[in-house]
Write a protein that holds these residues in place. Structure first.
Motif, mmCIF file in Angstrom:
data_model
loop_
_atom_site.group_PDB
_atom_site.id
_atom_site.type_symbol
_atom_site.label_atom_id
_atom_site.label_comp_id
_atom_site.label_asym_id
_atom_site.label_seq_id
_atom_site.Cartn_x
_atom_site.Cartn_y
_atom_site.Cartn_z
ATOM 1 N N VAL A 1 26.225 -85.063 -8.359
ATOM 2 C CA VAL A 1 25.053 -84.816 -7.539
ATOM 3 C C VAL A 1 23.974 -84.145 -8.376
ATOM 4 O O VAL A 1 24.239 -83.226 -9.149
ATOM 5 C CB VAL A 1 25.419 -83.927 -6.342
ATOM 6 C CG1 VAL A 1 24.170 -83.525 -5.580
ATOM 7 C CG2 VAL A 1 26.394 -84.649 -5.436
ATOM 8 N N GLN A 2 22.760 -84.605 -8.195
ATOM 9 C CA GLN A 2 21.606 -83.968 -8.805
ATOM 10 C C GLN A 2 20.780 -83.308 -7.710
ATOM 11 O O GLN A 2 20.679 -83.839 -6.601
ATOM 12 C CB GLN A 2 20.746 -84.999 -9.533
ATOM 13 C CG GLN A 2 21.347 -85.537 -10.805
ATOM 14 C CD GLN A 2 21.110 -84.624 -11.986
ATOM 15 O OE1 GLN A 2 20.195 -83.804 -11.954
ATOM 16 N NE2 GLN A 2 21.911 -84.753 -13.017
ATOM 17 N N SER B 1 20.391 -85.451 -4.545
ATOM 18 C CA SER B 1 20.247 -86.891 -4.745
ATOM 19 C C SER B 1 21.163 -87.679 -3.808
ATOM 20 O O SER B 1 20.881 -88.824 -3.463
ATOM 21 C CB SER B 1 20.562 -87.252 -6.201
ATOM 22 O OG SER B 1 21.878 -86.832 -6.542
ATOM 23 N N ARG B 2 22.266 -87.056 -3.408
ATOM 24 C CA ARG B 2 23.178 -87.675 -2.451
ATOM 25 C C ARG B 2 23.000 -86.950 -1.131
ATOM 26 O O ARG B 2 23.278 -85.752 -1.007
ATOM 27 C CB ARG B 2 24.621 -87.574 -2.935
ATOM 28 C CG ARG B 2 25.588 -88.439 -2.145
ATOM 29 C CD ARG B 2 26.975 -88.418 -2.759
ATOM 30 N NE ARG B 2 27.637 -87.164 -2.545
ATOM 31 C CZ ARG B 2 28.392 -86.548 -3.455
ATOM 32 N NH1 ARG B 2 28.543 -87.066 -4.656
ATOM 33 N NH2 ARG B 2 28.992 -85.405 -3.177
ATOM 34 N N ARG B 3 22.573 -87.693 -0.141
ATOM 35 C CA ARG B 3 22.178 -87.095 1.129
ATOM 36 C C ARG B 3 23.340 -86.393 1.828
ATOM 37 O O ARG B 3 23.120 -85.465 2.597
ATOM 38 C CB ARG B 3 21.557 -88.141 2.041
ATOM 39 C CG ARG B 3 20.856 -87.548 3.226
ATOM 40 C CD ARG B 3 19.869 -88.496 3.839
ATOM 41 N NE ARG B 3 19.290 -87.946 5.057
ATOM 42 C CZ ARG B 3 18.329 -87.045 5.095
ATOM 43 N NH1 ARG B 3 17.828 -86.581 3.973
ATOM 44 N NH2 ARG B 3 17.877 -86.595 6.238
ATOM 45 N N ALA C 1 23.046 -74.860 -6.491
ATOM 46 C CA ALA C 1 23.973 -74.790 -5.357
ATOM 47 C C ALA C 1 25.226 -74.021 -5.756
ATOM 48 O O ALA C 1 25.742 -74.187 -6.864
ATOM 49 C CB ALA C 1 24.353 -76.191 -4.891
ATOM 50 N N ALA C 2 25.698 -73.197 -4.803
ATOM 51 C CA ALA C 2 26.883 -72.383 -5.054
ATOM 52 C C ALA C 2 27.729 -72.284 -3.791
ATOM 53 O O ALA C 2 27.311 -72.721 -2.715
ATOM 54 C CB ALA C 2 26.466 -70.979 -5.506
ATOM 55 N N ASN C 3 28.907 -71.673 -3.939
ATOM 56 C CA ASN C 3 29.801 -71.498 -2.797
ATOM 57 C C ASN C 3 29.698 -70.120 -2.165
ATOM 58 O O ASN C 3 30.287 -69.885 -1.104
ATOM 59 C CB ASN C 3 31.248 -71.734 -3.224
ATOM 60 C CG ASN C 3 31.508 -73.187 -3.578
ATOM 61 O OD1 ASN C 3 30.976 -74.090 -2.944
ATOM 62 N ND2 ASN C 3 32.311 -73.413 -4.605
ATOM 63 N N TYR D 1 26.763 -70.904 -9.989
ATOM 64 C CA TYR D 1 26.100 -72.076 -9.416
ATOM 65 C C TYR D 1 26.561 -73.325 -10.157
ATOM 66 O O TYR D 1 26.441 -73.395 -11.389
ATOM 67 C CB TYR D 1 24.584 -71.910 -9.485
ATOM 68 C CG TYR D 1 24.078 -70.905 -8.470
ATOM 69 C CD1 TYR D 1 24.198 -69.538 -8.693
ATOM 70 C CD2 TYR D 1 23.496 -71.329 -7.282
ATOM 71 C CE1 TYR D 1 23.760 -68.621 -7.751
ATOM 72 C CE2 TYR D 1 23.046 -70.413 -6.337
ATOM 73 C CZ TYR D 1 23.188 -69.062 -6.581
ATOM 74 O OH TYR D 1 22.758 -68.164 -5.648
ATOM 75 N N SER D 2 27.068 -74.306 -9.414
ATOM 76 C CA SER D 2 27.702 -75.473 -10.029
ATOM 77 C C SER D 2 26.761 -76.651 -10.212
ATOM 78 O O SER D 2 26.990 -77.497 -11.073
ATOM 79 C CB SER D 2 28.889 -75.924 -9.162
ATOM 80 O OG SER D 2 29.825 -74.888 -9.020
ATOM 81 N N TYR D 3 25.755 -76.734 -9.374
ATOM 82 C CA TYR D 3 24.824 -77.860 -9.425
ATOM 83 C C TYR D 3 23.416 -77.333 -9.649
ATOM 84 O O TYR D 3 23.027 -76.324 -9.060
ATOM 85 C CB TYR D 3 24.883 -78.673 -8.126
ATOM 86 C CG TYR D 3 26.239 -79.265 -7.853
ATOM 87 C CD1 TYR D 3 27.156 -78.576 -7.064
ATOM 88 C CD2 TYR D 3 26.598 -80.500 -8.387
ATOM 89 C CE1 TYR D 3 28.409 -79.110 -6.821
ATOM 90 C CE2 TYR D 3 27.849 -81.034 -8.132
ATOM 91 C CZ TYR D 3 28.745 -80.337 -7.358
ATOM 92 O OH TYR D 3 29.995 -80.866 -7.113
#
Length: 122
Positions: free
Chosen positions: A2-3, A25-27, A98-100, A109-111
């Motif tokens: 995912v971007q 990028s992925r809804r 994005a993180a958990n 943050y992973s993304y």
């Protein structure tokens, strides 16, 4: 993979406002926490703001408190950063991430997005 895609950067005079947006990028991608970081030339990437999925909990860097507001629209799967009373020292590339968990540590943050340039002129 995912971007995250940021938009809304630009050139603004000191005292002005900008609103940044970020969508995956992925809804169907969902993240518990979305955050914004920034990196000025020659400096490390620093935390700006983060928000939980519900929007109830937020966290801000001291340098932007009272001027920036983070929000999210889960129906549109978009997170925003409203930036008011901008200062020249806010000039940087701004990144969405994005993180958990609600954390200020960029390593959690992973993304990440590719970044959008914000330039504030004096």
């Amino acid at each position: 993979q995912v971007q995250l895609v940021e938009s809304g950067g630009g050139l603004v005079q000191a005292g002005g406002s900008l609103r940044l947006s970020c969508s995956p990028s992925r809804r169907t991608f969902r993240s518990a926490v979305m955050g914004w970081f920034r990196q000025a030339p020659g400096k490390e990437r620093e935390f700006v703001a983060a928000i939980t999925w519900s929007g109830v909990s937020t966290n801000y860097a001291d340098s932007v408190k009272g001027r920036f507001t983070i929000s999210r629209d889960n129906a549109e799967n978009t997170v925003y950063l409203q930036m008011n009373s901008l200062k020249p020292e806010d000039t940087a590339v701004y990144y969405c991430a994005a993180a958990n968990s609600l954390t200020t540590n960029r390593n959690d943050y992973s993304y990440w997005g590719q970044g959008t340039q914000v330039t504030v002129s004096s």
